[in-house]
Design a protein around this motif. Sequence first.
Motif, mmCIF file in Angstrom:
data_model
loop_
_atom_site.group_PDB
_atom_site.id
_atom_site.type_symbol
_atom_site.label_atom_id
_atom_site.label_comp_id
_atom_site.label_asym_id
_atom_site.label_seq_id
_atom_site.Cartn_x
_atom_site.Cartn_y
_atom_site.Cartn_z
ATOM 1 N N LEU A 1 -14.964 8.467 -7.336
ATOM 2 C CA LEU A 1 -13.561 8.541 -6.970
ATOM 3 C C LEU A 1 -13.249 7.436 -5.963
ATOM 4 N N VAL A 2 -12.030 6.928 -6.007
ATOM 5 C CA VAL A 2 -11.528 6.032 -4.966
ATOM 6 C C VAL A 2 -10.430 6.777 -4.220
ATOM 7 N N ALA A 3 -10.483 6.784 -2.900
ATOM 8 C CA ALA A 3 -9.487 7.496 -2.096
ATOM 9 C C ALA A 3 -8.742 6.509 -1.205
ATOM 10 N N PHE A 4 -7.468 6.783 -1.020
ATOM 11 C CA PHE A 4 -6.578 5.884 -0.278
ATOM 12 C C PHE A 4 -5.756 6.700 0.703
ATOM 13 N N ASP A 5 -5.618 6.185 1.939
ATOM 14 C CA ASP A 5 -4.805 6.894 2.932
ATOM 15 C C ASP A 5 -4.180 5.903 3.898
ATOM 16 N N LEU A 6 -2.989 6.272 4.385
ATOM 17 C CA LEU A 6 -2.276 5.491 5.385
ATOM 18 C C LEU A 6 -1.944 6.342 6.598
ATOM 19 N N GLU A 7 -1.880 5.705 7.759
ATOM 20 C CA GLU A 7 -1.216 6.248 8.932
ATOM 21 C C GLU A 7 -0.098 5.279 9.276
ATOM 22 N N THR A 8 1.059 5.798 9.674
ATOM 23 C CA THR A 8 2.267 4.982 9.694
ATOM 24 C C THR A 8 3.099 5.199 10.955
ATOM 25 N N THR A 9 4.239 4.515 10.985
ATOM 26 C CA THR A 9 5.151 4.645 12.128
ATOM 27 C C THR A 9 6.081 5.836 11.985
ATOM 28 N N GLY A 10 6.146 6.457 10.814
ATOM 29 C CA GLY A 10 7.059 7.573 10.604
ATOM 30 C C GLY A 10 6.955 8.105 9.191
ATOM 31 N N THR A 11 8.008 8.749 8.705
ATOM 32 C CA THR A 11 7.949 9.451 7.427
ATOM 33 C C THR A 11 8.965 8.959 6.398
ATOM 34 N N ASP A 12 9.678 7.889 6.686
ATOM 35 C CA ASP A 12 10.674 7.348 5.763
ATOM 36 C C ASP A 12 10.061 6.167 5.011
ATOM 37 N N GLU B 1 -4.328 -7.386 1.118
ATOM 38 C CA GLU B 1 -5.697 -6.906 0.912
ATOM 39 C C GLU B 1 -5.715 -5.443 0.466
ATOM 40 N N ILE B 2 -4.850 -4.620 1.054
ATOM 41 C CA ILE B 2 -4.797 -3.198 0.689
ATOM 42 C C ILE B 2 -4.385 -3.033 -0.764
ATOM 43 N N VAL B 3 -3.311 -3.720 -1.145
ATOM 44 C CA VAL B 3 -2.822 -3.617 -2.523
ATOM 45 C C VAL B 3 -3.885 -4.102 -3.508
ATOM 46 N N GLN B 4 -4.545 -5.185 -3.168
ATOM 47 C CA GLN B 4 -5.590 -5.710 -4.044
ATOM 48 C C GLN B 4 -6.719 -4.699 -4.206
ATOM 49 N N ALA B 5 -7.130 -4.063 -3.117
ATOM 50 C CA ALA B 5 -8.219 -3.087 -3.177
ATOM 51 C C ALA B 5 -7.837 -1.876 -4.023
ATOM 52 N N VAL B 6 -6.617 -1.374 -3.851
ATOM 53 C CA VAL B 6 -6.172 -0.217 -4.629
ATOM 54 C C VAL B 6 -6.050 -0.584 -6.106
ATOM 55 N N ALA B 7 -5.474 -1.739 -6.385
ATOM 56 C CA ALA B 7 -5.308 -2.163 -7.778
ATOM 57 C C ALA B 7 -6.652 -2.369 -8.465
ATOM 58 N N GLU C 1 3.186 -9.090 -4.377
ATOM 59 C CA GLU C 1 3.157 -8.416 -5.668
ATOM 60 C C GLU C 1 2.644 -6.989 -5.487
ATOM 61 N N SER C 2 3.392 -6.032 -5.986
ATOM 62 C CA SER C 2 3.059 -4.618 -5.789
ATOM 63 C C SER C 2 1.951 -4.175 -6.733
ATOM 64 N N ILE C 3 1.464 -2.962 -6.518
ATOM 65 C CA ILE C 3 0.457 -2.399 -7.426
ATOM 66 C C ILE C 3 1.017 -2.313 -8.835
ATOM 67 N N SER C 4 2.230 -1.794 -8.976
ATOM 68 C CA SER C 4 2.834 -1.653 -10.305
ATOM 69 C C SER C 4 2.973 -3.006 -10.987
ATOM 70 N N GLU C 5 3.351 -4.024 -10.243
ATOM 71 C CA GLU C 5 3.484 -5.365 -10.817
ATOM 72 C C GLU C 5 2.126 -5.925 -11.224
ATOM 73 N N ARG C 6 1.098 -5.645 -10.468
ATOM 74 C CA ARG C 6 -0.238 -6.134 -10.807
ATOM 75 C C ARG C 6 -0.808 -5.416 -12.023
ATOM 76 N N LEU C 7 -0.495 -4.118 -12.144
ATOM 77 C CA LEU C 7 -1.047 -3.331 -13.246
ATOM 78 C C LEU C 7 -0.150 -3.340 -14.473
ATOM 79 N N GLY C 8 1.118 -3.670 -14.287
ATOM 80 C CA GLY C 8 2.062 -3.610 -15.382
ATOM 81 C C GLY C 8 2.562 -2.209 -15.675
ATOM 82 N N SER C 9 2.318 -1.283 -14.750
ATOM 83 C CA SER C 9 2.744 0.106 -14.929
ATOM 84 C C SER C 9 2.673 0.813 -13.588
ATOM 85 N N VAL C 10 3.240 2.021 -13.541
ATOM 86 C CA VAL C 10 3.101 2.855 -12.350
ATOM 87 C C VAL C 10 1.619 3.168 -12.144
#
Length: 237
Positions: A8-19, A81-87, A118-127
Motif C-alpha cells: 500500500l502507498v499512504a499519503f497525508d497532509l498537515e495544513t494551515t486550515g480546512t478550506d 515532489e509530492i505530486v510526483q511521488a503520489v502519481a 501539473e496536477s495528479i489528474s493531469e499526469r495520470l489523465g484521470s481522477v
Amino acid sequence: MSWISGPLVAFDLETTGTDVETDRIVTAAVVCLDSAGAVSAERTWLLNPGVDIPEQASAIHGVSTEHAREHGVPAASAIEEIVQAVAEGLRSGTPLVVMNARYDLSLLDRECRRYEIESISERLGSVPSPVIDPLVIDKHIDKYRKGKRALHALCAHYGVSLDDAHNARADAVAAARVVRRMGEKHQPVGLMPLADLHDLQVRAAAEQSVSLQAYLRRTADPTAVVEPAWPLIPRRR
C-alpha cells in the motif's frame, strides 16, 4: 490476490486550515508499506507555505509560522515532489490510502493550480485511482456505530497504534494499517477488486454527503451544502 495482502502507498497532509480552496500545505508524507505492514520506503516534507500558520493549526500539528519559515522548503518545489511521488505510486497500480481523501487530494490539487504545477489528474489523465479512504469505508461498513470517526478513533476501534497523531508520517502509516484491518475484518471489502472498491467509495461518499447535508439542514443551517464528490472535489471555475 486481495489488496489487503499486497503493498500500500499512504499519503497525508498537515495544513494551515480546512478550506481546500484557500489553505496551504505545511507538512506531507508519502509512505510505502509492504504486505506485512512494515514501512518499506518513505518521503516527508516540511514546507514554508508562504502565509502565516494560524495558532489553532499550529496547536494541532506543532508547526509554527516561524519554524516553517526557518526550516521549510519553498512550497512550489515541495509540491512538485509530492505530486510526483503520489502519481508514481498510482501509476504502479498500488492502491493509495488517504484518510478523508477528498480533503487531502483536493488541497494538493489546488496547490498545483496555485503554483502552475501539473496536477495528479493531469499526469495520470484521470481522477486519482485506486484510492482507499478509511473514513468513507468505515462509515459504509459500520454505518450505525456511535462515536467519532477521526483517525485516532478508528485506530482505537481497529487496534492500530498511533503514537504521534497529526504527524503526517505517523498518520499515513496508521491510515494504511487501519484500512488493512478493515479489509481483514470485513471480507466483502477486503476481497473486492480495487476498481470495484474505488467505485463503491464514490457511491458511498455521495450517499454519506447527502445524509450529512440533510442532517445539517434540519439541525443547524437550512442552506448547508456538503460536497458529494470523491476522491477529488472539482475545481471552481
